[in-house]
Motif scaffolding. Sequence first.
Motif, PDB file in Angstrom:
ATOM      1  N   MET A 249       1.012  -1.327  -0.120  1.00 10.92           N
ATOM      2  CA  MET A 249       0.070   0.008   0.046  1.00 10.92           C
ATOM      3  C   MET A 249       0.813   1.276   0.124  1.00 10.92           C
ATOM      4  O   MET A 249       0.643   2.285  -0.677  1.00 10.92           O
ATOM      5  CB  MET A 249      -0.941  -0.072   1.238  1.00 10.92           C
ATOM      6  N   ILE A 250       1.973   1.141   0.678  1.00  8.94           N
ATOM      7  CA  ILE A 250       2.787   2.544   0.672  1.00  8.94           C
ATOM      8  C   ILE A 250       3.475   2.754  -0.904  1.00  8.94           C
ATOM      9  O   ILE A 250       3.399   3.843  -1.116  1.00  8.94           O
ATOM     10  CB  ILE A 250       3.919   2.289   1.826  1.00  8.94           C
ATOM     11  N   GLY A 251       3.663   1.596  -1.374  1.00 10.72           N
ATOM     12  CA  GLY A 251       4.288   1.854  -2.691  1.00 10.72           C
ATOM     13  C   GLY A 251       3.281   2.151  -3.581  1.00 10.72           C
ATOM     14  O   GLY A 251       3.658   3.391  -4.588  1.00 10.72           O
ATOM     15  N   GLN A 252       1.971   1.787  -3.460  1.00  6.01           N
ATOM     16  CA  GLN A 252       0.923   2.197  -4.275  1.00  6.01           C
ATOM     17  C   GLN A 252       0.714   4.035  -4.062  1.00  6.01           C
ATOM     18  O   GLN A 252       0.527   4.393  -5.151  1.00  6.01           O
ATOM     19  CB  GLN A 252      -0.380   1.557  -3.904  1.00  6.01           C
ATOM     20  N   ARG A 253       0.680   4.392  -3.062  1.00  7.25           N
ATOM     21  CA  ARG A 253       0.567   5.819  -2.460  1.00  7.25           C
ATOM     22  C   ARG A 253       1.756   6.471  -3.323  1.00  7.25           C
ATOM     23  O   ARG A 253       1.567   7.575  -3.714  1.00  7.25           O
ATOM     24  CB  ARG A 253       0.331   5.901  -1.062  1.00  7.25           C
ATOM     25  N   ASN A 254       2.898   6.013  -3.276  1.00 15.54           N
ATOM     26  CA  ASN A 254       4.147   6.474  -3.708  1.00 15.54           C
ATOM     27  C   ASN A 254       3.935   6.792  -5.262  1.00 15.54           C
ATOM     28  O   ASN A 254       4.154   7.729  -5.800  1.00 15.54           O
ATOM     29  CB  ASN A 254       5.074   5.485  -3.356  1.00 15.54           C
ATOM     30  N   LEU A 255       3.376   5.629  -5.903  1.00 17.43           N
ATOM     31  CA  LEU A 255       3.071   5.595  -7.164  1.00 17.43           C
ATOM     32  C   LEU A 255       2.210   6.485  -7.861  1.00 17.43           C
ATOM     33  O   LEU A 255       2.115   7.516  -8.654  1.00 17.43           O
ATOM     34  CB  LEU A 255       2.755   4.358  -7.988  1.00 17.43           C
ATOM     35  N   ASP A 256       0.914   6.685  -6.926  1.00 22.15           N
ATOM     36  CA  ASP A 256      -0.010   7.797  -7.162  1.00 22.15           C
ATOM     37  C   ASP A 256       0.451   9.035  -7.338  1.00 22.15           C
ATOM     38  O   ASP A 256       0.152  10.029  -7.991  1.00 22.15           O
ATOM     39  CB  ASP A 256      -1.175   7.680  -6.039  1.00 22.15           C
ATOM     40  N   GLU A 257       1.504   9.394  -6.113  1.00 20.25           N
ATOM     41  CA  GLU A 257       2.099  10.720  -6.070  1.00 20.25           C
ATOM     42  C   GLU A 257       3.180  10.973  -7.525  1.00 20.25           C
ATOM     43  O   GLU A 257       2.891  12.085  -8.110  1.00 20.25           O
ATOM     44  CB  GLU A 257       2.965  10.798  -4.941  1.00 20.25           C
ATOM     45  N   LYS A 258       3.640   9.967  -7.724  1.00 21.64           N
ATOM     46  CA  LYS A 258       4.692  10.029  -8.941  1.00 21.64           C
ATOM     47  C   LYS A 258       4.229  10.170 -10.169  1.00 21.64           C
ATOM     48  O   LYS A 258       4.546  11.213 -11.016  1.00 21.64           O
ATOM     49  CB  LYS A 258       5.958   8.865  -9.114  1.00 21.64           C
ATOM     50  N   ARG A 322      12.135   9.223 -11.922  1.00 18.91           N
ATOM     51  CA  ARG A 322      12.521   9.870 -13.278  1.00 18.91           C
ATOM     52  C   ARG A 322      11.260   9.318 -14.342  1.00 18.91           C
ATOM     53  O   ARG A 322      11.116  10.134 -15.298  1.00 18.91           O
ATOM     54  CB  ARG A 322      13.846   9.498 -13.769  1.00 18.91           C
ATOM     55  N   LEU A 323      10.795   8.002 -14.212  1.00 17.79           N
ATOM     56  CA  LEU A 323       9.767   7.527 -14.980  1.00 17.79           C
ATOM     57  C   LEU A 323       8.536   8.561 -14.657  1.00 17.79           C
ATOM     58  O   LEU A 323       7.852   9.151 -15.610  1.00 17.79           O
ATOM     59  CB  LEU A 323       9.173   6.166 -14.826  1.00 17.79           C
ATOM     60  N   GLY A 324       8.053   8.806 -13.655  1.00 18.33           N
ATOM     61  CA  GLY A 324       7.184   9.856 -13.173  1.00 18.33           C
ATOM     62  C   GLY A 324       7.297  11.308 -13.757  1.00 18.33           C
ATOM     63  O   GLY A 324       6.500  11.963 -14.143  1.00 18.33           O
ATOM     64  N   ALA A 325       8.569  11.695 -13.734  1.00 17.42           N
ATOM     65  CA  ALA A 325       8.986  12.982 -14.192  1.00 17.42           C
ATOM     66  C   ALA A 325       8.995  12.975 -15.873  1.00 17.42           C
ATOM     67  O   ALA A 325       8.390  14.055 -16.241  1.00 17.42           O
ATOM     68  CB  ALA A 325      10.581  13.421 -13.934  1.00 17.42           C
ATOM     69  N   VAL A 326       9.067  11.941 -16.442  1.00 22.10           N
ATOM     70  CA  VAL A 326       8.667  11.965 -17.945  1.00 22.10           C
ATOM     71  C   VAL A 326       7.361  11.929 -18.152  1.00 22.10           C
ATOM     72  O   VAL A 326       6.782  12.680 -19.036  1.00 22.10           O
ATOM     73  CB  VAL A 326       9.178  10.404 -18.623  1.00 22.10           C
ATOM     74  N   ASN A 327       6.439  11.154 -17.361  1.00 20.63           N
ATOM     75  CA  ASN A 327       5.105  11.354 -17.082  1.00 20.63           C
ATOM     76  C   ASN A 327       4.587  12.786 -17.263  1.00 20.63           C
ATOM     77  O   ASN A 327       3.573  13.155 -17.893  1.00 20.63           O
ATOM     78  CB  ASN A 327       4.492  10.185 -16.310  1.00 20.63           C
ATOM     79  N   ASP A 328       4.940  13.683 -16.321  1.00 13.23           N
ATOM     80  CA  ASP A 328       4.796  14.971 -16.011  1.00 13.23           C
ATOM     81  C   ASP A 328       5.040  15.792 -17.393  1.00 13.23           C
ATOM     82  O   ASP A 328       3.970  16.637 -17.482  1.00 13.23           O
ATOM     83  CB  ASP A 328       5.737  15.567 -14.836  1.00 13.23           C
TER      84      ASP A 328
END
Length: 507
Positions: A249-258, A322-328
Amino acid sequence: MLHPKGLCLPLVVLVCLIAQSSSLGFRNGRHMNGFLGQPSSMPTLQRSLDVEDLWFEQRLNHFKPDDTRTWQQRYFVNDAFYRNDSQAPVFLMIGGEGEATKNWMREGAWIHYAEHFGALCIQLEHRFYGKSHPTSDLSNSNLAYLSSEQALADLGNFVSAMKRQYNMADSQKWIAFGGSYPGSLAAWAREKYPHLIDGAISSSGPLLAQVDFTQYFEVVKASLASYKPECVEAVSRGFAQVEILLKHMIGQRNLDEKFKTCTPLKDSIENKLDIANLFENIASNFAGVVQYNKDNSPHAKITIDQICDVMLNTTMGPPVTRLGAVNDLLLKQSKTKCLDYKYDKMIAEMKNVSWDSEVAKGMRQWTYQTCTEFGFYQTSENKSDTFGDRFGIDFFIRQCMDIFSDRMNGKFLEQAVAQTNKYYGALKPGTTNVLYVHGSIDPWHALGLYVSTNSNTPAIYIEGTAHCANMYEPANCDPPQLKEARNKILKYLAKLLDGYASFASFT
């Protein structure tokens, strides 16, 4: 002499404006408004040309003689360079799975070719796309009239009528131009209607229909590696870390944010279709950038260099960050606030049959064509591969069944694709006077004719260029190999159009 004066300037106009939480910005290798972007809005002498909407009465069903229903098909004309004599050619740009745009009547490489040869330029919009509405809505029963075969018959009927309308001599040659799916149509128009189409320039056109287009992401990886091999390694580690974070669950919330997910992942973790859609969306970020890398279109605002620099910037954190930054970057480009990965919402959007819907811009129609003719599904099915194993072929076949009909299962699609290849000849086309042009960065070249030893089916393979790059308005800073390709196209046109032995260099 042809002297394109375009400059490589920052592009500020986007053709892909999508809803604030849409998951349909780039799907199945297609931008929301079509494979081919608008020209880059660089200044040319043609920018002030007034282009009118013109309409042609077209048959709904070309293959049932007793069906007399008709509809109005849109087309554009540019006669600014037309010599209007018995040798003047006609250049026909074929519309595809998006709205035909008037900017293509004002600029693009084909306009410079037209100026050189004194050609009449015509663009015909594809049935069921743009404003060419053959039916009252996009219901499944109406989409039965959407096919490449019907579209080619539209072209044949249209060309015959234009020859009469303009009182053209038999000696006036018609050359078809098209990029991506219309690139395929240009080649097929020459094959199926050789008495009407004298030659074709087929750019980035896939000729081989294929259900499971595994090569697509292989080219994406190779294109990323062409910048730096470490880029692919970073992407691979990023996707592996997404898998790890999904497990708690903590990892899932981390992914939601990223990744700025529209819906918390904890609500979807047991839904394999949602997770498949999540992975496919993240992978599509890289696919979209690679496909249009530096091609002088608005699609190319973000480049391979930029996303790889992000993926290799260790100061930003681990690869998943960094994947999240590309998504941004991609969310901002498409003016989208959050990443919507919910499968059922995507299906509900795609089932909307209204012409006023967002999916009516072409996504519902093109998906129908992939489900009934082509396949072209860009899959990733190997757990140890860069993009993982979350979106295999069953994921895409399930979409065909959920959006349209249960009968569109794997067996149906395999048969449909086999019939398409049999009808058009796939990578062994039985035609002449067609030039096939592809770029090495473009993943679609893997299904095209990009190497040929047959003089009847010549090919140009441009190292380092992307999807339809040769079609856009030339710029001074275009790479030498792209300039050379446009010169080769000019020479090939001169060969097709007898009597044009001398021509200027296209630089």
